[in-house]
Design an enzyme around this catalytic site. Structure first.
Site, PDB file in Angstrom:
ATOM      1  N   GLY A  25     -36.853  92.026 -19.787  1.00  0.00           N
ATOM      2  CA  GLY A  25     -37.503  92.513 -18.580  1.00  0.00           C
ATOM      3  C   GLY A  25     -38.581  93.533 -18.872  1.00  0.00           C
ATOM      4  O   GLY A  25     -39.064  93.645 -19.992  1.00  0.00           O
ATOM      5  N   GLY A  38     -42.107  86.886 -29.615  1.00  0.00           N
ATOM      6  CA  GLY A  38     -43.336  87.584 -29.991  1.00  0.00           C
ATOM      7  C   GLY A  38     -43.368  87.921 -31.479  1.00  0.00           C
ATOM      8  O   GLY A  38     -42.347  88.251 -32.080  1.00  0.00           O
ATOM      9  N   SER A  47     -45.586  97.223 -25.394  1.00  0.00           N
ATOM     10  CA  SER A  47     -44.138  97.320 -25.558  1.00  0.00           C
ATOM     11  C   SER A  47     -43.568  98.014 -24.331  1.00  0.00           C
ATOM     12  O   SER A  47     -44.193  98.931 -23.775  1.00  0.00           O
ATOM     13  CB  SER A  47     -43.815  98.166 -26.801  1.00  0.00           C
ATOM     14  N   ARG A  72     -41.329 100.031 -24.356  1.00  0.00           N
ATOM     15  CA  ARG A  72     -41.031 101.420 -24.732  1.00  0.00           C
ATOM     16  C   ARG A  72     -42.243 102.338 -24.591  1.00  0.00           C
ATOM     17  O   ARG A  72     -42.089 103.558 -24.604  1.00  0.00           O
ATOM     18  CB  ARG A  72     -40.504 101.488 -26.161  1.00  0.00           C
ATOM     19  N   HIS A 118     -45.285  89.501 -22.813  1.00  0.00           N
ATOM     20  CA  HIS A 118     -44.312  88.492 -22.361  1.00  0.00           C
ATOM     21  C   HIS A 118     -45.029  87.342 -21.653  1.00  0.00           C
ATOM     22  O   HIS A 118     -44.692  86.175 -21.835  1.00  0.00           O
ATOM     23  CB  HIS A 118     -43.324  89.104 -21.364  1.00  0.00           C
ATOM     24  N   LYS A 169     -44.659  90.532 -32.512  1.00  0.00           N
ATOM     25  CA  LYS A 169     -44.545  91.990 -32.640  1.00  0.00           C
ATOM     26  C   LYS A 169     -43.196  92.366 -33.260  1.00  0.00           C
ATOM     27  O   LYS A 169     -43.116  93.252 -34.090  1.00  0.00           O
ATOM     28  CB  LYS A 169     -44.699  92.652 -31.279  1.00  0.00           C
ATOM     29  N   ASP A 170     -42.145  91.653 -32.840  1.00  0.00           N
ATOM     30  CA  ASP A 170     -40.823  91.884 -33.437  1.00  0.00           C
ATOM     31  C   ASP A 170     -40.671  90.896 -34.594  1.00  0.00           C
ATOM     32  O   ASP A 170     -39.907  89.927 -34.512  1.00  0.00           O
ATOM     33  CB  ASP A 170     -39.736  91.687 -32.373  1.00  0.00           C
ATOM     34  N   LEU A 173     -41.596  93.348 -17.785  1.00  0.00           N
ATOM     35  CA  LEU A 173     -42.542  92.372 -18.339  1.00  0.00           C
ATOM     36  C   LEU A 173     -43.961  92.917 -18.380  1.00  0.00           C
ATOM     37  O   LEU A 173     -44.420  93.566 -17.446  1.00  0.00           O
ATOM     38  CB  LEU A 173     -42.496  91.094 -17.491  1.00  0.00           C
ATOM     39  N   GLN A 200     -27.155  94.777 -28.430  1.00  0.00           N
ATOM     40  CA  GLN A 200     -28.164  95.047 -29.462  1.00  0.00           C
ATOM     41  C   GLN A 200     -28.623  96.498 -29.487  1.00  0.00           C
ATOM     42  O   GLN A 200     -29.536  96.842 -30.218  1.00  0.00           O
ATOM     43  CB  GLN A 200     -29.346  94.098 -29.321  1.00  0.00           C
TER      44      GLN A 200
HETATM   45  O1  PAF Z   1     -37.137  90.831 -28.048  1.00  0.00           O
HETATM   46  C1  PAF Z   1     -36.376  91.058 -27.081  1.00  0.00           C
HETATM   47  O2  PAF Z   1     -36.807  91.429 -25.984  1.00  0.00           O
HETATM   48  C2  PAF Z   1     -34.881  90.897 -27.256  1.00  0.00           C
HETATM   49  O3  PAF Z   1     -34.474  91.306 -28.535  1.00  0.00           O
HETATM   50  C3  PAF Z   1     -34.381  89.475 -26.960  1.00  0.00           C
HETATM   51  C4  PAF Z   1     -34.949  88.458 -27.936  1.00  0.00           C
HETATM   52  C5  PAF Z   1     -34.769  89.086 -25.539  1.00  0.00           C
HETATM   53  C6  PAF Z   1     -32.858  89.421 -27.070  1.00  0.00           C
HETATM   54  O4  PAF Z   1     -32.246  90.292 -26.194  1.00  0.00           O
END
Ligand code: PAF
Length: 281
Positions: free
Chosen positions: A31, A149, A187, A189, A37, A151-152, A33, A61
């Site tokens: 979310g 993405g 991001s 964040r 995204h 980015k990660d 977004l 996570q």
């Molecule tokens: O990249 C993210 O936003 C999260 O790690 C994901 C892949 C949606 C899993 O919760």
């Protein structure tokens, strides 16, 4: 656009699409977004007849309860953005829907080597949480395509590894990092940065961007060290700054085709990550 929160309803809907031989793409998100995204959703739309976005802030996570509590959430705003994109469904489960056994009892999927370094070192359990929820989403939605993405970047490689190791029948696609005009990677964040931190934040990408022109195989440790010093001088607290083979995150060698520079650094209590890919000179 259907908004589905019940996992079995989500499964029934995608099963119906599969019976009609409609291809299905999923874009998993937590979310809040942003254009990053939305660009992944645009990729999904070009590759499948049906597109599902998922919105779920996955507690499994987060290694810090405080980080989970302050993760930004605005479901109504997210649904409005998705409505304009003309996708087929958004899946918005609750924690108890995905982890009815409770978080402590939930199984975890580990990708042993890749999960230990970089973000995995500073966020223990993070990637096992990511893999577990992504595997659940794949089991419920059975997508042909899933889009993540760049980015990660470490997350992307870990998910590709999980798909291969666990024989998921899904093609993983990736989308470029989207940036603010000053280079800061988009991001969720970024919302935590105050004005002073926001002004400093683009230096992370600037320092990453200096690497390709300076890169020499024998200079890697010195270049990493001077980049860390630059980050610290700019006001960041560096978590890691490293150059690796982009295929598997092992050390760069003469067999390396593409290099990735990965960085994570703190501004106050906000941890930013970014990376840059370039061909080995
Ligand atoms: O990249 C993210 O936003 C999260 O790690 C994901 C892949 C949606 C899993 O919760």
């Amino acid at each position: 656009m259907q908004v589905i929160s019940n996992p079995e309803q989500m499964r029934a809907q995608t099963q119906q699409w599969h019976r009609q031989e409609d291809s299905v793409a999923v874009v998993p998100t937590m979310g809040q977004l942003h254009a990053g995204h939305l660009s992944l959703i645009e990729i999904a739309k070009t590759r499948a007849k049906r597109v599902v976005a998922t919105i779920f802030v996955n507690p499994l996570q987060f290694d810090q309860a405080e980080d989970l509590a302050r993760y930004p959430r605005d479901l109504d705003a997210d649904l409005n953005k998705l409505q304009n994109l003309n996708i087929d469904a958004v899946f918005t489960p609750q924690t108890s829907d995905l982890y009815p056994e409770g978080l402590d009892a939930a199984p975890r999927i580990h990708i042993p080597l890749l999960e230990k370094e970089f973000c995995g070192r500073s966020r223990p359990g993070h990637f096992a949480g990511v893999c577990t929820v992504v595997a659940k989403l794949f089991n419920l939605i059975a997508p042909d395509i899933a889009v993540f993405g760049n980015k990660d970047y470490q997350q992307l490689l870990i998910i590709r590894q999980m798909v291969q190791s666990l024989n998921f029948k899904v093609t993983i696609l990736s989308g470029d990092t989207q940036r603010e005009p000053d280079g800061l990677a988009l991001s969720s964040r970024n919302a935590h940065l105050n004005a002073e931190q926001r002004a400093l934040a683009p230096q992370l990408y600037q320092i990453l961007s200096e690497i390709p022109s300076k890169f020499q195989l024998e200079q890697i440790p010195a270049l990493e060290k001077s980049s860390i010093q630059k980050l610290e001088q700019a006001g960041f607290r560096c978590d890691y700054f490293a150059m690796r083979d982009a295929a598997h995150l092992q050390a760069i060698s003469l067999n390396t085709t593409n290099i990735v520079v990965l960085a994570a650094a703190w501004l106050g209590s906000t941890r930013l990550i970014d990376n840059l890919l370039f061909p080995r000179p």
